[in-house]
Design a protein around this motif. Structure first.
Motif, PDB file in Angstrom:
ATOM      1  N   CYS A  88      -5.649  30.480  19.155  1.00 29.87           N
ATOM      2  CA  CYS A  88      -6.233  29.599  20.336  1.00 29.87           C
ATOM      3  C   CYS A  88      -5.198  28.854  21.155  1.00 29.87           C
ATOM      4  O   CYS A  88      -5.482  27.832  21.956  1.00 29.87           O
ATOM      5  N   GLY A 118     -13.093  36.277  24.575  1.00 27.87           N
ATOM      6  CA  GLY A 118     -12.009  35.196  24.561  1.00 27.87           C
ATOM      7  C   GLY A 118     -12.429  34.134  23.607  1.00 27.87           C
ATOM      8  O   GLY A 118     -11.906  32.842  23.745  1.00 27.87           O
ATOM      9  N   LEU A 119     -13.570  34.296  22.770  1.00 32.91           N
ATOM     10  CA  LEU A 119     -14.139  33.585  21.895  1.00 32.91           C
ATOM     11  C   LEU A 119     -13.877  33.539  20.343  1.00 32.91           C
ATOM     12  O   LEU A 119     -14.044  35.024  19.905  1.00 32.91           O
ATOM     13  N   GLY A 140     -12.095  32.673  27.653  1.00 34.03           N
ATOM     14  CA  GLY A 140     -13.128  32.022  26.814  1.00 34.03           C
ATOM     15  C   GLY A 140     -13.388  30.806  27.021  1.00 34.03           C
ATOM     16  O   GLY A 140     -14.651  30.587  26.754  1.00 34.03           O
ATOM     17  N   ALA A 151     -12.309  28.554  22.407  1.00 29.27           N
ATOM     18  CA  ALA A 151     -11.595  29.483  23.134  1.00 29.27           C
ATOM     19  C   ALA A 151     -10.142  30.002  22.892  1.00 29.27           C
ATOM     20  O   ALA A 151      -9.556  28.936  22.406  1.00 29.27           O
TER      21      ALA A 151
END
Length: 982
Positions: free
Chosen positions: A206, A83-84, A51, A46
């Motif tokens: 991240c 969001g990943l 994410g 995420a």
């Protein structure tokens, strides 16, 4: 190391704890998930809150699908990609170019090709270059150090439920699946510097604030034009008028204050949801009771959420909802255990399955489960596993140390490790010790339920609950609350089930103005004061009654001459480890009896501790002392109580102490030494504090239980037995029923129901349930009940059509009473030519010379087929002899802590254990007509008494009554054990 990532396989269970641990150490957590895809695995991280939500959605989809082990569909990845950042960790043999093409279309510039093996790194680096994708070094980590490889192999075998030497090749871990240090990682991927640098790049991408301690208050449907605050106010004042009539300014001001705080905190939905749930329970006749501090709220009381009156009992709202706290309050509720699931289903139906889930809980390894699971993977036979496991503490007996000087933190495997074991056995024991307290599996929390404002999978990850047919969170309670979701506890309590069953009987047999009582109307109509009930409580005749049936509690009721709900409250607070071990219970009793003068440290304490004879029993008293003597607000006083309760030795406690002493000194014009002593009294109390609100809720249920037992004894004891008792074994409850003059009969085909029931035959008596007969199917039981009564044996065979074994077992326990002797029934069964589904030509002949089985033979059959004998109890037969020998009953024994006594009884259960020196000792439960007493037999006495302890005969035990720190029930430390002389 500045950052670290976690990617559990398919699940997110460890994520919240991982994030908290990283934050505590100042390390950036990378929140991830590993899933199966076509051609390999995909690690997802995420990069923002969206994410994280998508990780929850993907994990929930996988775990809630029919086959959670199948590859995640590409459509799911397409739907939940925002969001990943993804890392494709593919197999060499797969169609990798095609797979990467699909993934590139989903993740755009957020897809990396993982290099997790130097042997295949060059192949995947070239493939990534052809596809225009970056690489990242992602060495797989499954254990911390290289030395743990063998232990990890065992855990893999446990997970796959196979032997260590049968683990499938595809499930074997890499040789070096441990946490590499930076230099080892550098050496491993020295030819791929860009892949190493990509780890820092991903970490940088991240960085976001993980959504801990957000506020996700559930949404509720409101009448048109209403706000949550206005609707709660309306309901609260309506309830106040119902309870108090034309209420005074005290009620109004308290309501206004509570409603203001609730509105400021935004907690109205919690109250309204719980009220709706309990309204449903009430309408369905499901008994319920408040627990914990919720009874301190007048709003909750006016909404019928709680029973005790907080104004009458002088309970403080701040003990329940402190404006200084940021977390929502707990409104915990006990429900009838048999009907609880129906209430939970109602919550799912009303608020939507997408918004509701039960809370998960992590079951961790204990000594016996650890040894058992490890030993199975080594191929140990079951007998050897049982042999060694029996030497480890079980869940019940682990609470006591083998010897007084044993340390609580000693390994339970200590004596096994010191024993003469083979190298293979030692490996098993060492590995079992290593996995203690590690997670074993995820299950359902006892009562935790969450209702979310939107789809739960937008906030947390879910999974199925096995055979319960509901969803549970992948996180345990603390993690769910840390994610900002409101938890409501709906706990099943057997004592309420008993009350509900008795109330149902009363309601069916009593009419008022031609309208039958509902179950809860009956319970609510029980008077607050009743002389007969008071006498029962004062004399400790409360076996079967909620919370007040243990030997120690019954002894306490007798000592303080408890006669009311208020007295039961005091007993509940007194009979806890702190007051017992600290001597406050004894001080309370002496002062109650006038044997000790009550001395207060300061005159201002008199009105605050008067009701408890100068002893602090309730947490609310601490709040009042801090408020009245030192001028703390009630909110500040509650924070002080919480700090004391957590034994905070740090700076905060010193600041609070200085503030309390200085302000008390000024406010009360008190000597500083006196202020210090008051502080010390409060601090000492904090270790065992008991909320008066909780005691009040439980005291009400206990009082109602005692009233039901007093006026409907047969129905009450039948309900206790039908609901599998409580503190004691079934035998104790049957003895208690007989002591009350009520006959108890074995199962009878003409009178018994599924469970214990009351029948008039012609006197009112209890009949054991047919479900207790070994080998009887539910279908046969239903046909017996449907076709009662039976006038002859042939009619029974024709209408019930049972199996031969069922008929035999019924006959042997005496269930065909009146239709022939046991030998006659068995003879007809064996030689009459009857077969399942056929009528017999053998007529219903009953020889006048039939000789039935002896009492002893029937008793043996009942023990085998019912698990209990209803024939004469040897304790009753030997009552006069036991009195002559100076034996006291278990109830009297519980009140003689520190004294040498004799007790006679039958061994109900026993457990051998080992001391730290490897010597055998025994814990046993001794049963007599008054109840059960725990007995501890240390090695020397055990060696002398082994033959006696291995028998099932009546024994006499002499010794000293003791009580351990942290425990509330006393036990007998045996000094001599013998048979009862003939």
């Amino acid at each position: 190391m500045s950052a670290i990532g976690l990617t559990d396989h398919r699940l997110l269970t460890g994520m919240v704890s991982f994030v908290k641990a990283c934050q505590q150490e100042g390390i950036q957590p990378l929140v991830g998930l590993e899933i199966d895809i076509e051609g390999g695995k995909l690690a997802l991280f995420a990069s923002n809150v969206e994410g994280w939500a998508n990780l929850c959605r993907i994990s929930s989809f996988i775990m809630l699908s029919d086959d959670s082990k199948r590859d995640c569909p590409i459509q799911v990845l397409e739907k939940y990609h925002a969001g990943l950042i993804s890392i494709a960790i593919l197999d060499v043999e797969s169609k990798n170019e095609e797979i990467l093409t699909k993934l590139s279309g989903i993740y755009n510039n957020s897809l990396y090709v993982g290099l997790n093996n130097p042997a295949s790194a060059l192949y995947f680096a070239r493939l990534a270059k052809r596809k225009g994708l970056p690489c990242v070094a992602c060495h797989p980590i499954y254990y911390l150090t290289a030395e743990q490889k063998d232990l990890q192999q065992t855990l893999t075998a446990i997970r796959l439920n196979c032997r260590r030497d049968n683990i499938p090749t595809g499930d074997l871990l890499a040789e070096d699946g441990y946490f590499l240090n930076p230099q080892e990682m550098q050496n491993r991927f020295e030819h791929f510097p860009a892949a190493l640098a990509a780890t820092e790049e991903i970490a940088a991408r991240c960085q976001f604030d993980f959504p801990l301690y957000a506020n996700h208050m559930p949404k509720i449907q409101l009448p048109e034009g209403e706000t949550a605050a206005g609707y709660l106010r309306k309901k609260a004042f309506e309830g106040a008028r119902r309870l108090y009539g034309e209420f005074n300014s005290t009620v109004r001001e308290r309501l206004e204050y509570e409603l203001k705080v609730i509105e400021q905190m935004g907690y109205e939905p919690i109250f309204l949801i719980v009220e709706e749930i309990l309204n449903y329970a009430r309408n369905q006749g499901v008994p319920y009771s408040s627990r914990g501090s919720a009874a301190s709220s007048l709003v909750a009381h006016c909404l019928d959420i709680t029973g005790p009156d907080p104004l009458e009992l002088n309970l403080f709202f701040e003990r329940f909802l402190n404006p200084a706290r940021s977390t929502p309050p707990d409104i915990d509720t006990d429900l009838c255990s048999r009907r609880r699931d129906a209430v939970i289903r109602h919550v799912f139906e009303v608020y939507g399955a997408e918004r509701v889930a039960m809370v998960g809980t992590i079951n961790r390894y204990r000594p016996r489960s650890a040894l058992g699971d490890v030993a199975k993977t080594f191929g140990w036979p079951a007998g050897r596993i049982r042999e060694l496991s029996s030497q480890l503490p079980g869940a019940f007996f682990a609470r006591r140390q083998s010897e007084e000087n044993d340390k609580a933190d000693d390994s339970p495997f200590k004596h096994l490790i010191q024993a003469d074991l083979t190298p293979d056995e030692m490996q098993v024991v060492k590995q079992a010790e290593a996995i203690l307290k590690l997670p074993r599996h995820l299950s359902v929390h006892a009562g935790g339920l969450i209702v979310a404002p939107e789809k739960l999978t937008d906030l947390i990850a879910l999974m199925p609950s096995g055979n319960k047919g509901i969803t549970i969170t992948q996180f345990e309670l603390d993690d769910v609350e840390a994610l900002g979701l409101v938890k409501i506890d709906l706990l099943g309590i057997r004592g309420l089930t008993v009350l509900g069953d008795v109330a149902e009987f009363i309601g069916q047999n009593r009419e008022k103005n031609t309208v039958k009582f509902g179950r809860l109307d009956v319970l609510d109509s029980i008077p607050d004061y009743d002389n007969e009930t008071s006498q029962r409580i004062e004399t400790g005749q409360t076996i079967g009654c909620f919370q007040v049936e243990s030997p120690g509690m019954r002894s306490t009721l007798r000592e303080i001459h408890a006669r009311s709900e208020e007295d039961i409250m005091a007993a509940l607070a007194l009979y806890r480890p702190g007051p017992l071990n600290g001597g406050l219970k004894d001080a309370f009793v002496r002062r109650y009896k006038g044997e000790e003068k009550i001395q207060h440290l300061h005159p201002r304490l008199v009105p605050l501790l008067e009701e408890t004879f100068g002893v602090i029993l309730y947490q609310e008293q601490v709040l009042k002392i801090a408020s009245e003597l030192a001028g703390f607000t009630l909110a500040e006083a509650d924070m002080l109580r919480r700090a004391m309760g957590h034994f905070d030795p740090g700076k905060q406690m010193q600041i609070l102490k200085d503030k309390f002493i200085n302000q008390m000194q000024t406010r009360c014009e008190a000597d500083r030494d006196v202020c210090n002593r008051v502080w010390e009294m409060m601090a000492a109390f904090a270790g065992y504090g008991f909320p008066k609100a909780h005691a009040a809720s439980y005291a009400k249920v206990a009082w109602r239980s005692a009233w039901c037992k007093t006026y409907f004894p047969a129905e009450f004891m039948a309900a206790v037995l039908a609901n599998h008792g409580g503190y004691y074994s079934q035998h104790v409850y049957i003895n208690e029923t007989r002591r009350m003059g009520i006959k108890v009969y074995a199962p009878d085909i003409n009178y018994s129901k599924l469970q214990f029931s009351v029948q008039k035959t012609p006197e009112k008596a209890l009949y054991m349930g047919l479900d207790q007969v070994k080998g009887l199917t539910r279908s046969t039981i239903e046909k017996i009940i449907l076709n009662q009564p039976f006038y002859d044996f042939e009619q029974f065979l024709m209408f019930v059509n049972p199996r031969g074994l069922e008929v035999k077992n019924l006959a042997m326990v005496g269930a065909f009473k009146g239709l022939g002797s046991i030998p006659t029934i068995l003879e007809r069964l064996n030689h009459s030519g009857w077969q399942n589904g056929q009528m017999s030509l053998f007529k219903n002949y009953r020889s006048p010379g039939d000789v039935d089985w002896s009492t002893e033979k029937i008793s043996m059959a009942q023990l085998e087929l019912l698990g209990i004998s209803l024939e004469a109890n040897p304790i009753e037969v030997n009552h006069e002899k036991l009195t002559t020998l100076g034996a006291v009953d278990t109830l009297e024994a519980a009140g003689k802590v520190g004294k040498r006594i004799k007790v006679a009884g039958l061994k109900q259960s026993s457990h051998r254990s080992r001391t730290s020196r490897g010597e055998t000792m025994m814990f046993l439960s001794l049963e007599d007509m008054a109840g059960v007493l725990d007995v501890v037999v240390f090695p020397e006495i055990y060696r002398k008494s082994r033959l006696i302890l291995n028998s099932n005969e009546l024994i006499l035990v002499s010794g000293v009554m003791e009580i351990e720190n942290g425990q509330s029930e006393p036990y007998l430390r045996a000094e001599h054990i013998s048979f009862i002389p003939k």
